[in-house]
Design a protein around this motif. Structure first.
Motif, PDB file in Angstrom:
ATOM      1  N   ILE A   1     -73.230  12.777  21.016  1.00 47.09           N
ATOM      2  CA  ILE A   1     -74.208  13.644  20.330  1.00 47.09           C
ATOM      3  C   ILE A   1     -75.381  12.850  19.786  1.00 47.09           C
ATOM      4  O   ILE A   1     -76.543  13.247  19.953  1.00 47.09           O
ATOM      5  CB  ILE A   1     -73.510  14.445  19.197  1.00 47.09           C
ATOM      6  CG1 ILE A   1     -72.482  15.405  19.812  1.00 47.09           C
ATOM      7  CG2 ILE A   1     -74.541  15.219  18.384  1.00 47.09           C
ATOM      8  CD1 ILE A   1     -71.638  16.136  18.804  1.00 47.09           C
ATOM      9  N   GLU A   2     -75.125  11.709  19.126  1.00 43.88           N
ATOM     10  CA  GLU A   2     -76.190  10.925  18.500  1.00 43.88           C
ATOM     11  C   GLU A   2     -77.255  10.516  19.521  1.00 43.88           C
ATOM     12  O   GLU A   2     -78.466  10.673  19.293  1.00 43.88           O
ATOM     13  CB  GLU A   2     -75.590   9.681  17.847  1.00 43.88           C
ATOM     14  CG  GLU A   2     -76.497   8.995  16.847  1.00 43.88           C
ATOM     15  CD  GLU A   2     -76.613   9.754  15.537  1.00 43.88           C
ATOM     16  OE1 GLU A   2     -77.762   9.910  15.100  1.00 43.88           O
ATOM     17  OE2 GLU A   2     -75.596  10.213  14.990  1.00 43.88           O
ATOM     18  N   PHE A   3     -76.779  10.014  20.647  1.00 49.08           N
ATOM     19  CA  PHE A   3     -77.705   9.582  21.699  1.00 49.08           C
ATOM     20  C   PHE A   3     -78.511  10.756  22.233  1.00 49.08           C
ATOM     21  O   PHE A   3     -79.737  10.653  22.447  1.00 49.08           O
ATOM     22  CB  PHE A   3     -76.913   8.925  22.844  1.00 49.08           C
ATOM     23  CG  PHE A   3     -77.723   8.668  24.080  1.00 49.08           C
ATOM     24  CD1 PHE A   3     -78.633   7.619  24.131  1.00 49.08           C
ATOM     25  CD2 PHE A   3     -77.596   9.500  25.199  1.00 49.08           C
ATOM     26  CE1 PHE A   3     -79.400   7.393  25.268  1.00 49.08           C
ATOM     27  CE2 PHE A   3     -78.360   9.270  26.330  1.00 49.08           C
ATOM     28  CZ  PHE A   3     -79.260   8.217  26.366  1.00 49.08           C
ATOM     29  N   THR A   4     -77.845  11.886  22.450  1.00 41.17           N
ATOM     30  CA  THR A   4     -78.517  13.059  23.019  1.00 41.17           C
ATOM     31  C   THR A   4     -79.580  13.607  22.079  1.00 41.17           C
ATOM     32  O   THR A   4     -80.681  13.956  22.499  1.00 41.17           O
ATOM     33  CB  THR A   4     -77.492  14.162  23.351  1.00 41.17           C
ATOM     34  OG1 THR A   4     -76.464  13.625  24.179  1.00 41.17           O
ATOM     35  CG2 THR A   4     -78.160  15.329  24.070  1.00 41.17           C
TER      36      THR A   4
ATOM     37  N   ILE B   1     -76.063  20.450  16.773  1.00 44.72           N
ATOM     38  CA  ILE B   1     -76.847  19.537  15.933  1.00 44.72           C
ATOM     39  C   ILE B   1     -76.563  19.792  14.451  1.00 44.72           C
ATOM     40  O   ILE B   1     -76.386  18.850  13.670  1.00 44.72           O
ATOM     41  CB  ILE B   1     -78.361  19.712  16.226  1.00 44.72           C
ATOM     42  CG1 ILE B   1     -78.699  19.171  17.619  1.00 44.72           C
ATOM     43  CG2 ILE B   1     -79.211  18.994  15.173  1.00 44.72           C
ATOM     44  CD1 ILE B   1     -80.128  19.433  18.060  1.00 44.72           C
ATOM     45  N   PHE B   2     -76.505  21.064  14.067  1.00 45.27           N
ATOM     46  CA  PHE B   2     -76.232  21.416  12.658  1.00 45.27           C
ATOM     47  C   PHE B   2     -74.846  20.920  12.246  1.00 45.27           C
ATOM     48  O   PHE B   2     -74.679  20.318  11.168  1.00 45.27           O
ATOM     49  CB  PHE B   2     -76.329  22.936  12.483  1.00 45.27           C
ATOM     50  CG  PHE B   2     -76.134  23.400  11.072  1.00 45.27           C
ATOM     51  CD1 PHE B   2     -77.216  23.511  10.204  1.00 45.27           C
ATOM     52  CD2 PHE B   2     -74.855  23.715  10.583  1.00 45.27           C
ATOM     53  CE1 PHE B   2     -77.031  23.931   8.888  1.00 45.27           C
ATOM     54  CE2 PHE B   2     -74.662  24.131   9.278  1.00 45.27           C
ATOM     55  CZ  PHE B   2     -75.762  24.240   8.434  1.00 45.27           C
ATOM     56  N   MET B   3     -73.842  21.174  13.071  1.00 52.42           N
ATOM     57  CA  MET B   3     -72.479  20.748  12.750  1.00 52.42           C
ATOM     58  C   MET B   3     -72.389  19.224  12.648  1.00 52.42           C
ATOM     59  O   MET B   3     -71.697  18.692  11.779  1.00 52.42           O
ATOM     60  CB  MET B   3     -71.515  21.273  13.815  1.00 52.42           C
ATOM     61  CG  MET B   3     -71.390  22.802  13.824  1.00 52.42           C
ATOM     62  SD  MET B   3     -70.393  23.413  15.205  1.00 52.42           S
ATOM     63  CE  MET B   3     -68.740  22.872  14.702  1.00 52.42           C
TER      64      MET B   3
ATOM     65  N   ILE C   1     -66.426  18.772  15.951  1.00 52.37           N
ATOM     66  CA  ILE C   1     -67.017  19.559  17.041  1.00 52.37           C
ATOM     67  C   ILE C   1     -66.085  19.552  18.255  1.00 52.37           C
ATOM     68  O   ILE C   1     -65.817  18.508  18.847  1.00 52.37           O
ATOM     69  CB  ILE C   1     -68.403  18.999  17.441  1.00 52.37           C
ATOM     70  CG1 ILE C   1     -69.373  19.074  16.256  1.00 52.37           C
ATOM     71  CG2 ILE C   1     -68.967  19.781  18.631  1.00 52.37           C
ATOM     72  CD1 ILE C   1     -70.703  18.406  16.499  1.00 52.37           C
ATOM     73  N   ASP C   2     -65.561  20.732  18.590  1.00 54.53           N
ATOM     74  CA  ASP C   2     -64.841  20.967  19.837  1.00 54.53           C
ATOM     75  C   ASP C   2     -65.019  22.444  20.172  1.00 54.53           C
ATOM     76  O   ASP C   2     -65.726  23.165  19.464  1.00 54.53           O
ATOM     77  CB  ASP C   2     -63.356  20.589  19.722  1.00 54.53           C
ATOM     78  CG  ASP C   2     -62.674  21.263  18.550  1.00 54.53           C
ATOM     79  OD1 ASP C   2     -62.970  22.459  18.292  1.00 54.53           O
ATOM     80  OD2 ASP C   2     -61.858  20.617  17.876  1.00 54.53           O
TER      81      ASP C   2
END
Length: 444
Positions: free
Chosen positions: A33-36, A58-60, A67-68
């Motif tokens: 997520i961070e990279f994306t 992004i909010f979560m 996150i799943d």
């Protein structure tokens, strides 16, 4: 919405599968997520339900929620967004895809590519519509459109802010390469004493070459241009706001052939001269040397011309502008001359940084230098200096010494490094042959 707008909206580029793959990767592995987030803006998603899912992820992530597929479903349901994205079936469909996490960068590139293409199409329509608007100044409209296009270009380069560890690592490997393969870090000027002090002309540098009239500023800049072209083979772009391109070519031919300008212009060529002349023309015609002799140019026009050469040649080694005081300032109608030149020099420095190339700008020195007992120029002699000293990385001042030689066509010129942001100051001496417009080192 008219038919044309409907057709445009339907035809906008998108990649449905790539968007699904990106979202599947994020749901299956939260470490991606961070990279994306750093590389892919929310609006890059074409499908609104995909954009909404990405927003939720992004909010979560921001609030450190797990996150799943189950937590994401619950979050969307609790915020009345599940039906908005198309129901549970959309999320289940995402999980049916088995993405390869190794290919995440490629999925992101595909999504971003289509986003930038959509942006470019919309930009094109805005540009067309802007052409019909007549109550806004053309310069202002062009500048606004140029800034929009520049933003698109910047997004396409994937420029990221670097931290100190990354920068230090990059510098370490550069220094190691320099140690193993000693060479100048910049573009060699062709004058060894000057290059020894400057390590060549560095990328993104604004270099000021100043002197009183007839001191040899243009001649030296042409000598440097030819040296750069011969050694680096990189294109050189020369803006001549004072002399015509024909005048410059006569000077260049004189430098290369050793035939005086007077004889060249009068056509007084001997048999041996013609052999030399023909050989020189063949050689010069192969060099990527570009001259623009528009008598009145603004920063905006200079910028566009640099871009056009970059599109054609893909790179530029050096830009030379002759000279600073003739550049127009379109944005400073209420500014005095010092303020105008300050605005221009700041803009030139920005150009050097934007295109990552050295820019040499010729400048006049004030008449004050001639009223002093010691007529050797200093930084404060820069005419209407303003922020010239502040914005420049390297300032070179030309000073003609009294020569004891009986040959009146030759003189010794001091090239004073009056300022160097990242190196020492000092003085070197060059021989100047006025007949041939040729600068050479004293040892030659």
């Amino acid at each position: 919405m008219n038919k044309e707008q409907i057709l445009l909206e339907k035809a906008l580029p998108h990649n449905f599968l790539a968007e699904k793959m990106v979202l599947s990767c994020l749901i299956m592995n939260s470490e991606t997520i961070e990279f994306t987030i750093e590389t892919l803006p929310i609006e890059a998603f074409y499908f609104k339900n995909h954009e909404q899912i990405y927003k939720a992820i992004i909010f979560m992530h921001k609030y450190q929620l797990s996150i799943d597929i189950f937590s994401l479903t619950a979050f969307l349901q609790e915020n009345a967004l599940l039906e908005e994205i198309g129901g549970l079936g959309i999320l289940v469909d995402l999980m049916d895809e088995i993405p390869n996490l190794i290919d995440l960068e490629e999925y992101i590139r595909l999504v971003k590519d289509k986003f930038l293409r959509r942006s470019l199409i919309k930009f094109g329509y805005r540009a067309i519509n802007a052409g019909y608007i007549t109550n806004i100044a053309l310069e202002k409209m062009l500048e606004q459109l140029e800034n929009e296009l520049l933003n698109l270009t910047t997004q396409n380069t994937n420029t990221l802010i670097s931290n100190s560890a990354e920068l230090l690592n990059e510098i370490f490997f550069k220094l190691k390469e320099q140690f193993l393969n000693p060479s100048f870090t910049g573009l060699p000027s062709g004058f060894s004493d000057l290059d020894l002090l400057t390590q060549g002309f560095q990328k993104s540098e604004l270099i000021i070459l100043a002197g009183r009239p007839s001191m040899g500023k243009t001649a030296l800049s042409l000598n440097i241009s030819l040296n750069v072209l011969k050694t680096s083979k990189l294109p050189v772009l020369f803006f001549s706001l004072e002399m015509s391109k024909e005048q410059l070519m006569y000077r260049i031919l004189s430098i290369e052939t050793g035939i005086s300008q007077t004889r060249l212009k009068n056509g007084q060529l001997y048999k041996n001269d013609w052999v030399k002349f023909n050989k020189t023309i063949k050689f010069l015609s192969k060099l990527p040397f570009f001259i623009d002799d528009s008598s009145s140019l603004s920063i905006q026009e200079i910028r566009l011309k640099i871009k056009s050469i970059l599109i054609e040649q893909s790179q530029i080694g050096l830009v030379i502008i002759d000279y600073l005081q003739l550049i127009q300032n379109l944005n400073g109608k209420n500014e005095n001359r010092v303020q105008e030149l300050s605005t221009i020099t700041r803009s030139l420095k920005n150009l050097a940084r934007e295109f990552n190339i050295p820019i040499i700008v010729l400048s006049q020195l004030s008449r004050n230098v001639e009223s002093r007992i010691d007529q050797k120029p200093i930084l404060s002699d820069l005419r209407e200096s303003g922020s010239i000293e502040q914005d420049s990385d390297l300032v070179l001042l030309l000073y003609g010494k009294q020569s004891s030689s009986s040959n009146l066509s030759k003189s010794v010129i001091e090239l004073i490094i009056a300022k160097q942001r990242n190196g020492p100051i000092g003085t070197i001496e060059l021989n100047f042959d006025k007949n041939r417009i040729k600068f050479v080192e004293l040892t030659e």
